[in-house]
Design a protein around this motif. Sequence first.
Motif, PDB file in Angstrom:
ATOM      1  N   ARG A 200       0.836  -1.210   0.000  1.00 56.32           N
ATOM      2  CA  ARG A 200       0.000   0.000   0.000  1.00 56.32           C
ATOM      3  C   ARG A 200       0.865   1.251   0.000  1.00 56.32           C
ATOM      4  N   GLN A 201       1.928   1.244   0.797  1.00 56.84           N
ATOM      5  CA  GLN A 201       2.825   2.402   0.818  1.00 56.84           C
ATOM      6  C   GLN A 201       3.445   2.631  -0.549  1.00 56.84           C
TER       7      GLN A 201
ATOM      8  N   TYR B 287       0.831   4.244  -2.680  1.00 55.80           N
ATOM      9  CA  TYR B 287       0.690   5.666  -2.378  1.00 55.80           C
ATOM     10  C   TYR B 287       1.835   6.477  -2.971  1.00 55.80           C
ATOM     11  N   LEU B 288       3.050   5.952  -2.808  1.00 56.84           N
ATOM     12  CA  LEU B 288       4.213   6.660  -3.343  1.00 56.84           C
ATOM     13  C   LEU B 288       4.124   6.771  -4.859  1.00 56.84           C
TER      14      LEU B 288
ATOM     15  N   ALA C 295       1.351   6.754  -6.667  1.00 64.80           N
ATOM     16  CA  ALA C 295       0.306   7.724  -7.002  1.00 64.80           C
ATOM     17  C   ALA C 295       0.808   9.150  -6.826  1.00 64.80           C
ATOM     18  N   CYS C 296       1.540   9.385  -5.723  1.00 64.82           N
ATOM     19  CA  CYS C 296       2.113  10.725  -5.487  1.00 64.82           C
ATOM     20  C   CYS C 296       3.098  11.091  -6.586  1.00 64.82           C
TER      21      CYS C 296
END
Length: 554
Positions: free
Chosen positions: A346-347, A350-351, A353-354
Motif C-alpha cells: 500500500r505504501q 501511495y508513493l 500515485a504521489c
Amino acid sequence: MIIATILGGCNNHPTSPTLLNKVESLMQAQPDSAYTLLASINTDTLNAESFAHWCMLKAELSHRTSHVSVPSIEDMERTLNWYKKQGTEEESLKAEFYLAMAHAHAGESEQAIDIYAHIYAVAEEKEDYQLMGYTCSYMADLYFDYEYTSKSLEKKTEAAFWFKKANNPRSYVCALRDICMNYAAMDSLSLALTYLQKADSLCQTLNDKNVYRSILNAYGNIYQMKGEYKSAENYFYQALNKDANPVPDYFALASLYIETNQLQKAKDILQKIPIDEGINRYVVYWNLYEIAKLEGKFEQALNYLEQYTEINDSLSIASNESKILEIENRYKHQKLKTENAELRLRQTGYLLACAVCLIVVLIVLWIYFGYRKRTEKKLLLQQADLRDTRNRLLELSIEMERKNALLKHSEEEEKALERMREEMETLTARYRTLRENMLESSPVYKKLHQLAKQKKPQNTQTLISEELWEQIKQQAQKVYPGLRRYVINRCPDLNESEWAYCCLYLFGFDTNDEASLLGINPTSVRTKTLRLRTLLNIDLPAQMSLYEYITMQI
C-alpha cells in the motif's frame, strides 16, 4: 553430538544488552542458570541485532541442557537474515547450522538435509574439513533417526575421514564410536566391536572423561547385544563411576538385569534414579511394569502400567500443546509478515500515485510556463515592431515636412511627395493594425472577451473587477503610450471612472459587448461614448468614429 567446538559462543556483539552478555558468561559453567536468565528476557523489546544474539544463545544452550529446545524455524530464519546482512560469514554459517537443527526438531528432515548440504558445499569450497565433518555427523544423525542406517553409516564414515584430516582426534573418536553403533543397529556386532576398540585405543590419549564414558557405555551395549552379560555389566559399572550424570547408566544396568532375570538388582538400581523429572519417571515405571510382569505380580504390573500410561499421556499432551503453541506462533509470525507485506504494498502504491501526480503537475507547469514564455516573446516582438514602425513613421513625417518646405511644384517632386504620402498611409495603417493586434493578443483583452460572451440576461452589475480595471488601464497605456497625456491635455478635470472607461473604449469592443461588460443597456453605452467625446472636446470628421479619431491622434 558436541557442537560447541564448531559453534562456539557468539562473542561479536558490542551493542548487545547487558543481560545477554551475562547469559553468555554463564553458559559454560552454569547452563541452567544461563537459560533461566535468557528466558526472563522479553524478546519483544529487543532490536534486530539483540534478537539475533538471543536466538544464537538459546540454540547453543539447547546442546548443553536437555530441557532447552532449539528456537523456532521463523526465529532462526529471521536471525539468519540479520547475520547475512550485518554479521560475518562465520556467524551466517552458524545461524544456518542452527536453522537446519530447527527444521530437524520440527520434523522437516528434507529441509534440514538441504541446508546441511549447502553448508557442506561452502565448507568444501573453503577446505574447512572440520565443518565438513560436523555437517556429515548431523546428516548421519538425521538418517539414523529415520532408520536409514546404511545412509547414516556412509555419512558417519565420511565424517570420521574429515575429522581425521582436520586433525581433530576427539571428534574422530566420537565418529568411530557412532560408526560402531550404526553397525550394531545393522546386527554387524563384530564390525561394531572392531571400530569401538579402535576408538577406545585412541581415546586413551585424549584424557576426556565424557568421551571415555561414552566408549564404556557403548562396550556395555555391544556385549549385551552379544549376550556376554558379565562383560556388559562390568563396562556399565565402569561408565557409572566416571559419569557426573549416572541416570543413563542406571537405565542401562536396569535393562541388563531385567533381560538376565536379575529382577531384585534391577529394582535396586531403579530406586537410585530420581523420578522428579517426567521422562525419568516414565522409563522407571515401564521397567517396574516389566519386572512385576516377570514376577507374576499382575495387579502390581497393571498399576505400574497405568502410571506409565498416565505419564505417557501427559507427556504426549505437553508435546502436543508445545506443537500447537509453536504452530500458533508460526501462524502469528506469518500473519504479521503478510500484513507487513500488504502495508509495504500500500505504501508503494501511495508513493507511486504521489509520483504520478507530481509528474502531471510538473508537466502542466512546464506547459503553462512554456505558453507564458511564448506569449511574452510574441508581445516583445510586437512591441519592437511597433516601436520601429513608430520611429519610421516619425522619420517620414519629419522628412515629408522638410520636403514640403523645400519642394517645388514640379511633376517629379509631386510624384515623390505622393509616394511618400502613400508610404506614410501604409505605415500608419500597419502601425494601427499592430497596436490592435498587440491589444487583442493580451491576456486582459482575452479575459474581457470571455466575460462579454457570457451574455447574462437581466444583469445590472459590471463584470469587471477592480483588479481587472487596473489591468485595462495598464494595458491601454502600454499599447498607446501617449494616451494619458493626450486625454489630460484635452480634459484636465477628467475623473477616474471616465478615464477608466476611455481605456476600455480603446479596446475596440462593440456596443453590445461593452453593455454586457458594464451591466448596462446598449443605449447607455452610446450615451457614455457621446459624453466621453464631449469631455474631450472632439469634433469628428465625417465618416470617422471616435475610436478611429483617438487612435490616429496618439
